[in-house]
Each structure stands twice: as structure tokens, then as C-alpha cells.
Design a protein around this motif. Structure first.
Motif, PDB file in Angstrom:
ATOM      1  N   MET A   1       0.779  -1.087   0.149  1.00 32.94           N
ATOM      2  CA  MET A   1      -0.087  -0.266   0.024  1.00 32.94           C
ATOM      3  C   MET A   1       0.985   1.202   0.000  1.00 32.94           C
ATOM      4  SD  MET A   1      -2.984   1.457   0.142  1.00 32.94           S
ATOM      5  CE  MET A   1      -4.007   0.165   0.570  1.00 32.94           C
ATOM      6  N   ILE A   2       1.865   1.265   0.707  1.00 33.45           N
ATOM      7  CA  ILE A   2       2.783   2.532   1.175  1.00 33.45           C
ATOM      8  C   ILE A   2       4.185   1.918   1.130  1.00 33.45           C
ATOM      9  CG2 ILE A   2       3.481   4.571   2.420  1.00 33.45           C
ATOM     10  CD1 ILE A   2       0.548   4.645   3.271  1.00 33.45           C
ATOM     11  N   LYS A   3       4.979   2.248   0.535  1.00 37.58           N
ATOM     12  CA  LYS A   3       6.534   1.627   0.414  1.00 37.58           C
ATOM     13  C   LYS A   3       7.438   2.920  -0.040  1.00 37.58           C
ATOM     14  CE  LYS A   3       9.234  -2.021  -1.604  1.00 37.58           C
ATOM     15  NZ  LYS A   3       9.481  -2.759  -0.190  1.00 37.58           N
ATOM     16  N   LEU A   4       8.119   3.094   1.056  1.00 36.75           N
ATOM     17  CA  LEU A   4       9.416   3.916   0.805  1.00 36.75           C
ATOM     18  C   LEU A   4      10.770   3.198   0.679  1.00 36.75           C
ATOM     19  CD1 LEU A   4       7.081   5.853   1.888  1.00 36.75           C
ATOM     20  CD2 LEU A   4       9.099   7.323   2.813  1.00 36.75           C
ATOM     21  N   SER A   5      11.638   3.482  -0.342  1.00 45.02           N
ATOM     22  CA  SER A   5      12.855   3.128  -0.488  1.00 45.02           C
ATOM     23  C   SER A   5      13.979   3.870  -0.774  1.00 45.02           C
ATOM     24  CB  SER A   5      12.832   1.959  -1.614  1.00 45.02           C
ATOM     25  OG  SER A   5      14.106   1.542  -1.834  1.00 45.02           O
ATOM     26  N   HIS A   6      14.885   3.885   0.596  1.00 46.98           N
ATOM     27  CA  HIS A   6      15.901   5.002   0.519  1.00 46.98           C
ATOM     28  C   HIS A   6      15.529   6.497   0.269  1.00 46.98           C
ATOM     29  CE1 HIS A   6      18.411   1.519   0.929  1.00 46.98           C
ATOM     30  NE2 HIS A   6      17.789   1.003  -0.004  1.00 46.98           N
ATOM     31  N   VAL A   7      14.561   6.689   0.927  1.00 43.67           N
ATOM     32  CA  VAL A   7      14.044   8.199   0.470  1.00 43.67           C
ATOM     33  C   VAL A   7      14.759   9.229   1.393  1.00 43.67           C
ATOM     34  CG1 VAL A   7      11.899   9.670   0.754  1.00 43.67           C
ATOM     35  CG2 VAL A   7      11.668   7.510  -0.144  1.00 43.67           C
ATOM     36  N   THR A   8      15.284  10.128   0.599  1.00 40.30           N
ATOM     37  CA  THR A   8      15.906  11.194   1.371  1.00 40.30           C
ATOM     38  C   THR A   8      15.495  12.784   0.964  1.00 40.30           C
ATOM     39  OG1 THR A   8      18.019  10.411   1.648  1.00 40.30           O
ATOM     40  CG2 THR A   8      18.004  12.883   1.497  1.00 40.30           C
ATOM     41  N   LYS A   9      14.923  13.659   1.539  1.00 36.44           N
ATOM     42  CA  LYS A   9      14.320  14.975   1.437  1.00 36.44           C
ATOM     43  C   LYS A   9      15.013  16.025   1.955  1.00 36.44           C
ATOM     44  CE  LYS A   9      11.613  18.032  -0.253  1.00 36.44           C
ATOM     45  NZ  LYS A   9      11.338  18.411  -1.743  1.00 36.44           N
ATOM     46  N   ARG A  10      15.923  16.682   0.913  1.00 33.73           N
ATOM     47  CA  ARG A  10      16.805  17.829   1.459  1.00 33.73           C
ATOM     48  C   ARG A  10      16.089  19.186   0.747  1.00 33.73           C
ATOM     49  NH1 ARG A  10      20.541  15.972  -0.984  1.00 33.73           N
ATOM     50  NH2 ARG A  10      21.358  14.791   0.766  1.00 33.73           N
ATOM     51  N   TYR A  11      16.100  20.193   1.462  1.00 36.95           N
ATOM     52  CA  TYR A  11      15.553  21.570   1.096  1.00 36.95           C
ATOM     53  C   TYR A  11      16.546  22.574   0.493  1.00 36.95           C
ATOM     54  CZ  TYR A  11      10.901  20.091   2.790  1.00 36.95           C
ATOM     55  OH  TYR A  11       9.845  19.404   3.292  1.00 36.95           O
ATOM     56  N   PRO A  12      16.271  23.385  -0.428  1.00 35.38           N
ATOM     57  CA  PRO A  12      17.186  24.137  -0.971  1.00 35.38           C
ATOM     58  C   PRO A  12      18.201  24.695  -0.026  1.00 35.38           C
ATOM     59  CG  PRO A  12      15.174  24.690  -1.939  1.00 35.38           C
ATOM     60  CD  PRO A  12      14.791  23.769  -0.898  1.00 35.38           C
ATOM     61  N   ASN A  13      17.501  25.252   1.366  1.00 36.73           N
ATOM     62  CA  ASN A  13      18.333  25.707   2.185  1.00 36.73           C
ATOM     63  C   ASN A  13      19.513  24.681   3.008  1.00 36.73           C
ATOM     64  OD1 ASN A  13      16.861  24.218   3.877  1.00 36.73           O
ATOM     65  ND2 ASN A  13      16.087  25.942   5.126  1.00 36.73           N
ATOM     66  N   GLY A  14      19.479  23.405   2.344  1.00 32.35           N
ATOM     67  CA  GLY A  14      20.558  22.610   3.165  1.00 32.35           C
ATOM     68  C   GLY A  14      19.755  21.834   3.818  1.00 32.35           C
ATOM     69  N   HIS A  15      18.775  22.133   4.532  1.00 32.83           N
ATOM     70  CA  HIS A  15      18.101  21.310   5.723  1.00 32.83           C
ATOM     71  C   HIS A  15      17.565  19.873   5.100  1.00 32.83           C
ATOM     72  CE1 HIS A  15      15.855  19.964   8.921  1.00 32.83           C
ATOM     73  NE2 HIS A  15      14.601  19.997   8.403  1.00 32.83           N
ATOM     74  N   GLU A  16      17.969  18.877   5.866  1.00 32.40           N
ATOM     75  CA  GLU A  16      17.581  17.398   5.349  1.00 32.40           C
ATOM     76  C   GLU A  16      16.513  17.060   6.165  1.00 32.40           C
ATOM     77  OE1 GLU A  16      20.567  14.529   3.310  1.00 32.40           O
ATOM     78  OE2 GLU A  16      20.558  13.893   5.543  1.00 32.40           O
ATOM     79  N   ALA A  17      15.512  17.191   5.689  1.00 34.37           N
ATOM     80  CA  ALA A  17      14.253  16.494   6.866  1.00 34.37           C
ATOM     81  C   ALA A  17      14.171  15.308   6.969  1.00 34.37           C
ATOM     82  CB  ALA A  17      12.941  17.221   5.945  1.00 34.37           C
ATOM     83  N   LEU A  18      14.421  14.445   5.897  1.00 32.84           N
ATOM     84  CA  LEU A  18      14.454  12.839   5.917  1.00 32.84           C
ATOM     85  C   LEU A  18      15.693  12.449   5.335  1.00 32.84           C
ATOM     86  CD1 LEU A  18      10.703  12.083   4.868  1.00 32.84           C
ATOM     87  CD2 LEU A  18      11.698  11.969   7.076  1.00 32.84           C
ATOM     88  N   HIS A  19      16.392  11.416   5.914  1.00 34.42           N
ATOM     89  CA  HIS A  19      17.632  10.737   5.225  1.00 34.42           C
ATOM     90  C   HIS A  19      17.475   9.213   5.080  1.00 34.42           C
ATOM     91  CE1 HIS A  19      21.821  10.182   4.504  1.00 34.42           C
ATOM     92  NE2 HIS A  19      21.804   9.340   5.368  1.00 34.42           N
ATOM     93  N   ASP A  20      17.395   8.642   4.040  1.00 34.83           N
ATOM     94  CA  ASP A  20      17.636   7.279   3.754  1.00 34.83           C
ATOM     95  C   ASP A  20      16.606   6.648   4.490  1.00 34.83           C
ATOM     96  OD1 ASP A  20      18.589   5.280   2.341  1.00 34.83           O
ATOM     97  OD2 ASP A  20      20.081   4.812   3.853  1.00 34.83           O
ATOM     98  N   VAL A  21      15.336   7.015   4.427  1.00 36.08           N
ATOM     99  CA  VAL A  21      14.052   6.209   4.894  1.00 36.08           C
ATOM    100  C   VAL A  21      13.641   5.059   4.149  1.00 36.08           C
ATOM    101  CG1 VAL A  21      11.774   6.518   5.904  1.00 36.08           C
ATOM    102  CG2 VAL A  21      13.479   8.183   6.594  1.00 36.08           C
ATOM    103  N   SER A  22      13.507   3.846   4.752  1.00 35.06           N
ATOM    104  CA  SER A  22      12.851   2.736   4.030  1.00 35.06           C
ATOM    105  C   SER A  22      11.981   2.077   4.955  1.00 35.06           C
ATOM    106  CB  SER A  22      13.659   1.811   3.562  1.00 35.06           C
ATOM    107  OG  SER A  22      14.695   2.422   2.423  1.00 35.06           O
TER     108      SER A  22
END
Length: 231
Positions: free
Chosen positions: A1-22
Motif C-alpha cells: 500500500m505504502i512503500k518507501l525505499s531509501h528516501v531522502t528529502k533535502r530542502y534548498p537551504n540545505g536542511h535534510e528533513a528525511l535521510h535514507d528512509v525505507s
């Protein structure tokens, strides 16, 4: 139903809200996402609803690859995901009926069907007979119930709740979480972001723990990256 594989979210200011989430969430599962303020819970929900896209990694929702999902298909994706916010996001100058009916009005559903669905949704959250009231006249718990009714009006397969009990006392928090549990009992996949450890312990559902954007203490079962790439 919901599957995340090695998800990273980095914003333009450099802040990394999520790092390598699976992680995987199975159809019909009820899952808590726990973590401190700023841990990445809200960012996670924005990615699942395609409000934002990940910097890297893949996200599958109901077998759709959100990274590659065309813009024209996003409205249909969101119609199958009900979202409940901590601050309700209600229109205070509109009636309870109008607030709950809004998603159906947007898609042009016939008025008779809207009437039927709104009354049914309000009945499920214990607000039958209050459709003519303004949200401002309701308690905080009742306003949250209006938000839940609006989220389920499209009969979604997935419910996401972002800190739905943050402003409520223990008794009202129990009532709200029990409403989500009732929807889960009829097959709806429910994901609740919270820092309320009492609710997590009370229901005993699986919990994903986020800390500074990283998933901790969650075993990952060999993410099938080949399948994701081919979606």
C-alpha cells in the motif's frame, strides 16, 4: 500500500528533513509515526500525498510510483488519501455541512449524493444533527471530528493524521484515536503521526520512530529496488 525505499528529502537551504528512509505499510494496517517536533513526520506526509517530491529514493502508494507520477494523476491519488490536520483547517464562516461536503463539491458530485454522504460521515464521527452549526461554535474535539468526516467523505483507502490529538485532553484524545481504529477495522489503512506515547502504548500498533529525519529501530526487509525502478 505504502512503500518507501531509501528516501531522502533535502530542502534548498540545505536542511535534510528525511535521510535514507525505507519502510513498508501493508493494506489495512494501522501504524503510528513517532518522533520529536521537527523529526520529519510532516515532511513524510507531504511526500506520500505528492505535495512534495523526494530529493532521492522511491515512493510507492497503491502501486503507483510517486516520483514518476504525471501531474494530471495527482488529483486522483489525493482523492484516495484522507488527510487530517492538527489545526483542523476548517472554514469557520461555513457550516459543518459545507466543510465536510467541500471535497465532493470540488469533483462535481450530485447534490443528493453529497447530502447522503455528508450525513453518513457525520454519523460515523458522532456529529449527527450538527451539520448546520458553524465550526466556531464547536469544541476542539468536535472540530477535529469535522476534519475527520471531511477526510473520509471520499471513502479513501488511506487515512493520514498529522498530530490529530495534539491540542486535546486525554479523554478526547482517546475518542479521536478510537475513531481511527474503527475505520481501520473496516479495512482502511491508517497512519498517525504523533508524539503521544500514551496512545501508542494504549493501542499497541506498529510504530515507526523518526529522529532527526532518520528511521530508527525499524527492521527493513530487503527493499525490492528493481520493482520500484520498473514502476
Amino acid at each position: 500500500m505504502i512503500k518507501l525505499s531509501h528516501v531522502t528529502k533535502r530542502y534548498p537551504n540545505g536542511h535534510e528533513a528525511l535521510h535514507d528512509v525505507s519502510f513498508d505499510i501493508k493494506p489495512g494496517e494501522m501504524v503510528f509515526v513517532a518522533g520529536h517536533s521537527g523529526a520529519g513526520k510532516s515532511t513524510l506526509f507531504k511526500l506520500i500525498t505528492r505535495i512534495e517530491k523526494p530529493t532521492s529514493g522511491q515512493i510507492l502508494v497503491d502501486q503507483q510510483n510517486l516520483v514518476r507520477l504525471p501531474e494530471r494523476k495527482i488529483p486522483a491519488l489525493r482523492r484516495d488519501i484522507g488527510v487530517i490536520f492538527q489545526d483542523h483547517k476548517l472554514l469557520m464562516d461555513r457550516s459543518v455541512f459545507d466543510n465536510v461536503a467541500l471535497p465532493l463539491i470540488v469533483i462535481g458530485m450530485p447534490h443528493d449524493e453529497i447530502q447522503k454522504r455528508v450525513r453518513a460521515a457525520l454519523g460515523k464521527v458522532g456529529l449527527a444533527g450538527k451539520e448546520k452549526q458553524l465550526p466556531i461554535t464547536l469544541s476542539g474535539g468536535e472540530q477535529q471530528r469535522v476534519g475527520i468526516a471531511r477526510a473520509v467523505i471520499n471513502r479513501p483507502n488511506i487515512l493520514l493524521a498529522d498530530e490529530p490529538t495534539g491540542n486535546l485532553d486525554d479523554a478526547l484524545s482517546d475518542e479521536i484515536i478510537d475513531i481511527f481504529a474503527d475505520f481501520n477495522q473496516v479495512g482502511v489503512t491508517v497512519v498517525i503521526a504523533t508524539h503521544d506515547s500514551r496512545q501508542i502504548e494504549r493501542l499497541g500498533s506498529r510504530t515507526l520512530h523518526l529522529a532527526h529525519g532518520q528511521l530508527i529501530n525499524e527492521p527493513v526487509s530487503n527493499p525490492t529496488e528493481t520493482m520500484l525502478e520498473n514502476q
